[in-house]
Design an enzyme around this catalytic site. Structure first.
Site, PDB file in Angstrom:
ATOM      1  N   SER A 205      38.286 -36.353 -49.128  1.00  0.00           N
ATOM      2  CA  SER A 205      39.514 -36.509 -49.402  1.00  0.00           C
ATOM      3  C   SER A 205      39.908 -35.570 -50.408  1.00  0.00           C
ATOM      4  O   SER A 205      39.213 -34.874 -51.142  1.00  0.00           O
ATOM      5  CB  SER A 205      40.018 -37.893 -50.196  1.00  0.00           C
ATOM      6  OG  SER A 205      41.068 -38.079 -50.604  1.00  0.00           O
TER       7      SER A 205
ATOM      8  N   TYR B  60      37.161 -45.034 -55.520  1.00  0.00           N
ATOM      9  CA  TYR B  60      37.466 -44.328 -54.442  1.00  0.00           C
ATOM     10  C   TYR B  60      37.404 -42.791 -54.908  1.00  0.00           C
ATOM     11  O   TYR B  60      36.788 -41.882 -54.024  1.00  0.00           O
ATOM     12  CB  TYR B  60      39.092 -44.495 -54.085  1.00  0.00           C
ATOM     13  CG  TYR B  60      39.592 -43.895 -52.798  1.00  0.00           C
ATOM     14  CD1 TYR B  60      39.049 -44.331 -51.408  1.00  0.00           C
ATOM     15  CD2 TYR B  60      39.935 -42.455 -52.781  1.00  0.00           C
ATOM     16  CE1 TYR B  60      39.418 -43.582 -50.201  1.00  0.00           C
ATOM     17  CE2 TYR B  60      40.545 -42.002 -51.427  1.00  0.00           C
ATOM     18  CZ  TYR B  60      40.196 -42.382 -50.468  1.00  0.00           C
ATOM     19  OH  TYR B  60      40.256 -41.775 -49.290  1.00  0.00           O
TER      20      TYR B  60
HETATM   21  N1  LIG Z   1      44.860 -41.833 -44.640  1.00  0.00           N
HETATM   22  C1  LIG Z   1      44.782 -41.049 -45.651  1.00  0.00           C
HETATM   23  O1  LIG Z   1      45.645 -40.640 -46.260  1.00  0.00           O
HETATM   24  C2  LIG Z   1      43.224 -40.495 -45.861  1.00  0.00           C
HETATM   25  C3  LIG Z   1      43.332 -39.349 -46.795  1.00  0.00           C
HETATM   26  C4  LIG Z   1      42.192 -38.682 -47.215  1.00  0.00           C
HETATM   27  C5  LIG Z   1      41.095 -39.102 -46.581  1.00  0.00           C
HETATM   28  N2  LIG Z   1      41.008 -40.229 -45.940  1.00  0.00           N
HETATM   29  C6  LIG Z   1      39.730 -40.920 -45.709  1.00  0.00           C
HETATM   30  O2  LIG Z   1      39.626 -40.807 -44.258  1.00  0.00           O
HETATM   31  C7  LIG Z   1      38.785 -41.807 -43.585  1.00  0.00           C
HETATM   32  C8  LIG Z   1      39.760 -42.975 -42.783  1.00  0.00           C
HETATM   33  O3  LIG Z   1      40.757 -43.345 -43.178  1.00  0.00           O
HETATM   34  P1  LIG Z   1      41.938 -43.893 -42.440  1.00  0.00           P
HETATM   35  O4  LIG Z   1      43.414 -43.780 -43.266  1.00  0.00           O
HETATM   36  O5  LIG Z   1      41.957 -43.525 -40.968  1.00  0.00           O
HETATM   37  O6  LIG Z   1      41.497 -45.636 -42.549  1.00  0.00           O
HETATM   38  P2  LIG Z   1      42.013 -46.754 -41.751  1.00  0.00           P
HETATM   39  O7  LIG Z   1      41.545 -47.857 -42.760  1.00  0.00           O
HETATM   40  O8  LIG Z   1      43.376 -46.753 -41.132  1.00  0.00           O
HETATM   41  O9  LIG Z   1      40.627 -46.681 -40.657  1.00  0.00           O
HETATM   42  C9  LIG Z   1      39.280 -46.901 -41.114  1.00  0.00           C
HETATM   43  C10 LIG Z   1      38.388 -47.334 -39.984  1.00  0.00           C
HETATM   44  O10 LIG Z   1      37.208 -47.351 -40.518  1.00  0.00           O
HETATM   45  C11 LIG Z   1      36.608 -48.844 -40.346  1.00  0.00           C
HETATM   46  N3  LIG Z   1      35.617 -49.511 -41.210  1.00  0.00           N
HETATM   47  C12 LIG Z   1      35.983 -49.938 -42.497  1.00  0.00           C
HETATM   48  N4  LIG Z   1      34.878 -50.272 -43.238  1.00  0.00           N
HETATM   49  C13 LIG Z   1      33.889 -50.212 -42.155  1.00  0.00           C
HETATM   50  C14 LIG Z   1      32.449 -50.491 -42.480  1.00  0.00           C
HETATM   51  N5  LIG Z   1      31.782 -51.064 -43.346  1.00  0.00           N
HETATM   52  N6  LIG Z   1      31.745 -50.324 -41.079  1.00  0.00           N
HETATM   53  C15 LIG Z   1      32.251 -49.565 -40.141  1.00  0.00           C
HETATM   54  N7  LIG Z   1      33.581 -49.228 -40.041  1.00  0.00           N
HETATM   55  C16 LIG Z   1      34.237 -49.491 -41.075  1.00  0.00           C
HETATM   56  C17 LIG Z   1      37.691 -49.788 -40.183  1.00  0.00           C
HETATM   57  O11 LIG Z   1      37.373 -51.021 -39.175  1.00  0.00           O
HETATM   58  C18 LIG Z   1      38.740 -48.758 -39.499  1.00  0.00           C
HETATM   59  O12 LIG Z   1      38.638 -48.648 -37.987  1.00  0.00           O
HETATM   60  C19 LIG Z   1      38.584 -42.604 -44.719  1.00  0.00           C
HETATM   61  O13 LIG Z   1      37.067 -42.189 -45.438  1.00  0.00           O
HETATM   62  C20 LIG Z   1      39.515 -42.263 -45.908  1.00  0.00           C
HETATM   63  O14 LIG Z   1      39.154 -42.314 -47.216  1.00  0.00           O
HETATM   64  C21 LIG Z   1      42.125 -41.031 -45.542  1.00  0.00           C
END
Ligand SMILES: NC(=O)c1ccc[n+]([C@@H]2O[C@H](COP(=O)([O-])OP(=O)(O)OC[C@H]3O[C@@H](n4cnc5c(N)ncnc54)[C@H](O)[C@@H]3O)[C@@H](O)[C@H]2O)c1
Length: 253
Positions: free
Chosen positions: A135, A148
């Site tokens: 991130s 986080y």
């Molecule tokens: N959305 C943002 O703005 C953003 C920005 C920077 C980084 N990220 C990172 O990108 C990644 C995805 O984020 P997102 O926004 O798509 O999240 P999201 O919550 O929309 O999707 C996350 C997915 O991970 C799965 N998941 C959660 N815990 C799990 C586990 N223990 N085992 C298996 N699957 C699991 C969930 O079921 C879901 O399908 C994350 O690592 C997040 O930290 C997101």
């Protein structure tokens, strides 16, 4: 990248799903490891080249079993995308040990487990790449995200370690997204009394005056996994609409 086997954790939704779709468009076979209940229906929508395995990636035995099942179905692994992650909002003094461990286990330890069980498969096929979804919070941060931001920063250390220990056969890179429109973001802003205002603030803090979409990350991951990106390793690549590059107060009127 026709017929290559890609493992994507957290691929049922959001950024992970954006990665799944990018690799499916590229003709790859994709295994999704996720705990989301919508997962089993994804195969029906995306076709036979997508296989869903219910797997809590924070649990090593589940990861080990899932990798064995995935390899038996689609062959040795070429690309692992460690994407599964969760967000919790608390300062150090507000964070319980359970919350700290949960965030570290899902965001960081899971990437260690998946890499540990996927790398031997990459070695058997003669090479591969691990892509860690970190991130921008590995570089810049905000209030109340202590566990986080710590987990996302540590992912860069894991990225360097994998890159060094398994070069030249295996590459490892981190992608550091800015704000991306996913269920995680929507759930986070729903906690605020005025979600529309928070959404607009998110848009405004990016130099490009927009937030990302999952395909922005999926297409970058697809590029990084390909031969045209064969000189990238050990690095963190920000895809963040210019978030955090401008010094506060530097704007001239
Ligand atoms: N959305 C943002 O703005 C953003 C920005 C920077 C980084 N990220 C990172 O990108 C990644 C995805 O984020 P997102 O926004 O798509 O999240 P999201 O919550 O929309 O999707 C996350 C997915 O991970 C799965 N998941 C959660 N815990 C799990 C586990 N223990 N085992 C298996 N699957 C699991 C969930 O079921 C879901 O399908 C994350 O690592 C997040 O930290 C997101």
């Amino acid at each position: 990248m026709n017929h290559r086997h890609i493992i994507i954790t957290g691929g049922a939704k959001g950024i992970g799903l954006g990665c799944v779709e990018a690799f499916v468009r590229g003709g790859c076979r994709v295994t999704i490891l996720d705990i989301d209940e919508s997962g089993p229906r994804l195969g029906e929508r995306l076709g036979k080249q997508v296989h869903f395995i219910y797997c809590d990636v924070a649990q090593e035995q589940m990861v080990s079993d899932a990798l064995s099942e995935a390899i038996a179905r689609f062959g040795e692994v070429e690309v692992l995308i460690n994407n599964a992650g969760i967000q919790r909002y608390s300062t150090v003094t507000e964070t319980t040990e359970e919350e700290w461990d949960l965030v570290m286990n899902v965001n960081l330890k899971s990437a260690f487990f998946c890499a540990k069980h996927a790398i031997p498969s990459m070695q058997r096929r003669g090479g591969g790449i691990v892509i860690n979804i970190s991130s921008v919070q590995a570089f810049v941060s905000q209030e109340k995200v202590a566990p986080y931001t710590t987990s996302k920063t540590a992912m860069l250390g894991l990225t360097r370690s994998i890159a060094i220990d398994y070069a030249p056969q295996i590459r490892c890179v981190a992608i550091c997204p800015g704000t991306v429109d996913t269920p995680m973001l929507r759930n986070a802003i729903a906690l605020s009394p005025d979600p529309a205002e928070v959404y607009n603030e998110c848009v405004d803090m990016h130099l490009l005056k927009k937030i990302g979409v999952p395909s922005d990350i999926g297409e970058l991951a697809y590029f990084l996994a390909g031969e045209n990106a064969g000189f990238f390793t050990g690095q963190a690549i920000r895809v963040d609409g210019g978030l955090g590059i401008r010094v506060d107060g530097s704007k001239r009127s």
